[in-house]
Design a protein around this motif. Sequence first.
Motif, PDB file in Angstrom:
ATOM      1  N   GLU A   1       0.848  -1.190   0.000  1.00 22.58           N
ATOM      2  CA  GLU A   1       0.000   0.000   0.000  1.00 22.58           C
ATOM      3  C   GLU A   1       0.886   1.244   0.000  1.00 22.58           C
ATOM      4  OE1 GLU A   1      -3.929   1.462   2.351  1.00 22.58           O
ATOM      5  OE2 GLU A   1      -3.446  -0.637   2.106  1.00 22.58           O
TER       6      GLU A   1
ATOM      7  N   ARG B   1      -6.418   3.811  -4.483  1.00 18.48           N
ATOM      8  CA  ARG B   1      -6.016   2.909  -3.392  1.00 18.48           C
ATOM      9  C   ARG B   1      -7.195   2.069  -2.915  1.00 18.48           C
ATOM     10  NH1 ARG B   1      -2.587   6.974  -2.678  1.00 18.48           N
ATOM     11  NH2 ARG B   1      -3.958   8.298  -1.468  1.00 18.48           N
ATOM     12  N   ARG B   2      -8.358   2.697  -2.775  1.00 17.66           N
ATOM     13  CA  ARG B   2      -9.553   1.943  -2.345  1.00 17.66           C
ATOM     14  C   ARG B   2      -9.953   0.925  -3.405  1.00 17.66           C
ATOM     15  NH1 ARG B   2     -11.183   7.048  -0.567  1.00 17.66           N
ATOM     16  NH2 ARG B   2     -12.567   7.297  -2.347  1.00 17.66           N
TER      17      ARG B   2
ATOM     18  N   LYS C   1      -8.241  -2.546  -3.562  1.00 21.66           N
ATOM     19  CA  LYS C   1      -8.543  -3.524  -2.516  1.00 21.66           C
ATOM     20  C   LYS C   1      -9.605  -4.528  -2.944  1.00 21.66           C
ATOM     21  CE  LYS C   1      -7.158  -0.502   1.217  1.00 21.66           C
ATOM     22  NZ  LYS C   1      -7.542   0.290   2.378  1.00 21.66           N
ATOM     23  N   THR C   2     -10.457  -4.154  -3.901  1.00 22.65           N
ATOM     24  CA  THR C   2     -11.540  -5.052  -4.326  1.00 22.65           C
ATOM     25  C   THR C   2     -11.501  -5.371  -5.816  1.00 22.65           C
ATOM     26  OG1 THR C   2     -13.043  -3.184  -4.690  1.00 22.65           O
ATOM     27  CG2 THR C   2     -13.102  -4.249  -2.502  1.00 22.65           C
TER      28      THR C   2
END
Length: 186
Positions: free
Chosen positions: A2, A142-143, A146-147
């Motif tokens: 990250e 960045r968010r 994550k998915t």
Amino acid sequence: MEHDGDVIAELIADHREVEEYFARFDQAPPGSEERKRLVDALTIELVRHSVAQEHYLYPAVRKYLDGGHALADRELADHGRIEHLLNELQQRQTPDEDFAYLVRRLRTEVTAHVDEEENDLYLQMRSNVDAAVLQELGDKIRRSKKTSPIRPHPAAPDEQPAGKALAPDLGLVDRVRDYLTGRRHT
């Protein structure tokens, strides 16, 4: 890994990670399981990076840059070629005759794409987009990573809103598939 920072810092950090995977691939013995593991990790990083760019960076390129539509279209075409190579690699094992050749082709495509982004596109973004917008885009990317999907899906739509809507579902399917097959995430 990250990161932190605006969209440009985030994406450049991704580029350095990809370069590191290529370097580690070169150091691993030909035909080794380590090479396959590194290609899997490289694939995860490239797919997450590409999906995040497609959802957030390229719409901003279209909005803020003169000639942004053509720039974004060129970047999407690069992603398409890279995704097809990743898909080919996912179907091969390290002892396969063309495995190392496909990795060399992938490196050539990725290197050209990264050079263009860092030496043209990102400079234009830095000059033409407010710092607060660049920071917000970095947070969104960045968010998103994550998915996002972690396997290539060449048939999935790149354009919005369909691509954005499908990404979390594909990401979940990819993670379940990896769990069931034992594919490790680095």
